[in-house]
Design a protein around this motif. Structure first.
Motif, PDB file in Angstrom:
ATOM      1  N   VAL A   7       0.734  -1.237  -0.098  1.00 57.75           N
ATOM      2  CA  VAL A   7      -0.179  -0.008  -0.109  1.00 57.75           C
ATOM      3  C   VAL A   7       0.976   1.470  -0.056  1.00 57.75           C
ATOM      4  O   VAL A   7       0.726   2.204  -0.719  1.00 57.75           O
ATOM      5  CB  VAL A   7      -1.031   0.016   1.228  1.00 57.75           C
ATOM      6  N   VAL A  10       2.536   1.718  -3.446  1.00 54.85           N
ATOM      7  CA  VAL A  10       1.540   2.126  -4.317  1.00 54.85           C
ATOM      8  C   VAL A  10       1.060   3.592  -4.133  1.00 54.85           C
ATOM      9  O   VAL A  10       1.199   4.509  -5.232  1.00 54.85           O
ATOM     10  CB  VAL A  10       0.155   1.293  -4.427  1.00 54.85           C
ATOM     11  N   ALA A  11       0.943   3.882  -2.894  1.00 61.46           N
ATOM     12  CA  ALA A  11       0.697   5.447  -2.545  1.00 61.46           C
ATOM     13  C   ALA A  11       1.901   6.410  -3.056  1.00 61.46           C
ATOM     14  O   ALA A  11       1.511   7.287  -3.654  1.00 61.46           O
ATOM     15  CB  ALA A  11       0.456   5.421  -0.854  1.00 61.46           C
ATOM     16  N   LEU A  14       1.707   6.437  -6.936  1.00 58.55           N
ATOM     17  CA  LEU A  14       0.640   7.408  -7.408  1.00 58.55           C
ATOM     18  C   LEU A  14       1.057   8.818  -7.266  1.00 58.55           C
ATOM     19  O   LEU A  14       0.768   9.548  -7.995  1.00 58.55           O
ATOM     20  CB  LEU A  14      -0.680   6.981  -6.727  1.00 58.55           C
ATOM     21  N   THR A  15       1.418   9.290  -6.036  1.00 60.38           N
ATOM     22  CA  THR A  15       1.662  10.625  -5.681  1.00 60.38           C
ATOM     23  C   THR A  15       2.805  11.139  -6.555  1.00 60.38           C
ATOM     24  O   THR A  15       2.870  12.305  -6.552  1.00 60.38           O
ATOM     25  CB  THR A  15       1.927  10.787  -4.143  1.00 60.38           C
ATOM     26  N   SER A  18       1.669  10.959 -10.468  1.00 62.77           N
ATOM     27  CA  SER A  18       0.517  11.961 -10.594  1.00 62.77           C
ATOM     28  C   SER A  18       1.137  13.250 -11.435  1.00 62.77           C
ATOM     29  O   SER A  18       0.194  14.053 -12.059  1.00 62.77           O
ATOM     30  CB  SER A  18      -0.067  12.422  -9.448  1.00 62.77           C
TER      31      SER A  18
ATOM     32  N   LEU B  42      -5.261  11.097  -9.586  1.00 65.39           N
ATOM     33  CA  LEU B  42      -4.001  10.191  -9.274  1.00 65.39           C
ATOM     34  C   LEU B  42      -3.558  10.463  -7.739  1.00 65.39           C
ATOM     35  O   LEU B  42      -3.348   9.648  -6.925  1.00 65.39           O
ATOM     36  CB  LEU B  42      -3.042  10.188 -10.184  1.00 65.39           C
ATOM     37  N   PHE B  43      -3.468  12.014  -7.928  1.00 68.49           N
ATOM     38  CA  PHE B  43      -2.891  12.381  -6.533  1.00 68.49           C
ATOM     39  C   PHE B  43      -3.786  12.026  -5.317  1.00 68.49           C
ATOM     40  O   PHE B  43      -3.439  11.610  -4.155  1.00 68.49           O
ATOM     41  CB  PHE B  43      -2.617  13.639  -6.424  1.00 68.49           C
ATOM     42  N   GLY B  46      -3.763   8.381  -4.382  1.00 63.33           N
ATOM     43  CA  GLY B  46      -2.516   8.278  -3.620  1.00 63.33           C
ATOM     44  C   GLY B  46      -2.546   8.712  -2.223  1.00 63.33           C
ATOM     45  O   GLY B  46      -2.192   7.913  -1.204  1.00 63.33           O
ATOM     46  N   VAL B  47      -3.169   9.698  -2.211  1.00 60.07           N
ATOM     47  CA  VAL B  47      -3.208  10.346  -0.782  1.00 60.07           C
ATOM     48  C   VAL B  47      -4.219   9.496   0.165  1.00 60.07           C
ATOM     49  O   VAL B  47      -4.019   9.468   1.181  1.00 60.07           O
ATOM     50  CB  VAL B  47      -3.889  11.884  -0.917  1.00 60.07           C
ATOM     51  N   LEU B  49      -4.466   6.228   0.046  1.00 63.65           N
ATOM     52  CA  LEU B  49      -3.665   5.236   0.365  1.00 63.65           C
ATOM     53  C   LEU B  49      -2.689   5.272   1.344  1.00 63.65           C
ATOM     54  O   LEU B  49      -2.449   4.807   2.325  1.00 63.65           O
ATOM     55  CB  LEU B  49      -3.261   4.592  -1.182  1.00 63.65           C
ATOM     56  N   TRP B  50      -2.011   6.728   1.232  1.00 68.01           N
ATOM     57  CA  TRP B  50      -1.258   7.318   2.430  1.00 68.01           C
ATOM     58  C   TRP B  50      -2.048   7.288   3.883  1.00 68.01           C
ATOM     59  O   TRP B  50      -1.372   6.938   4.698  1.00 68.01           O
ATOM     60  CB  TRP B  50      -0.657   8.464   2.154  1.00 68.01           C
TER      61      TRP B  50
END
Lengths: 84, 84
Positions: A7, A10-11, A14-15, A18, B42-43, B46-47, B49-50
């Motif tokens: 996780v 992937v996080a 993605l950030t 992005s 996307l961000f 991601g956030v 998931l963070w």
């Protein structure tokens, strides 16, 4: 590998990625007027600190994600200053 | 508090509050055309998931930074969809 580590990866991915569509958009359109210069500068400083943090705690994912993000932000900053 | 923990807090704070000037700019100018919708989506994922990662490892700073960032990204997404 533990689920939560995945996780985190992937996080981070993605950030990081992005910013790629934002770079592509700014490059293609040659327009960055609606992008906030202050955001890019603050985010760049934050990402530098995250990289230092990653080096200090010895976390390759944090280092990698933030070095890539920094490179993308640098391109955006360049495009922002170039196209103003 | 250890220096590196402070570096982590400051890094998290910067990458979080960096979205404030972007929200203010989009709000004032009523213009978001140069902002990439793909980046925001996307961000945002991601956030999220963070935030899950932060909850899982029990890290309040990661949770707090990402919940605030998510709120700011949500506003930007709203402005982006509204002003297109």
């Amino acid at each position: 590998m533990e689920t939560i580590v995945i996780v985190g990866y992937v996080a981070g991915a993605l950030t990081t990625i992005s910013f790629v569509p934002q770079v592509v958009k700014a490059w293609k359109m040659r327009e960055t007027r609606d992008l906030s210069l202050a955001m890019l500068v603050l985010f760049a400083i934050g990402v530098i600190l995250w990289t230092l943090y990653g080096i200090w705690v010895g976390s390759l994912p944090i280092i990698a994600a933030n070095v890539i993000t920094f490179a993308l932000i640098l391109v955006l900053l360049g495009l922002k200053l170039w196209y103003k």
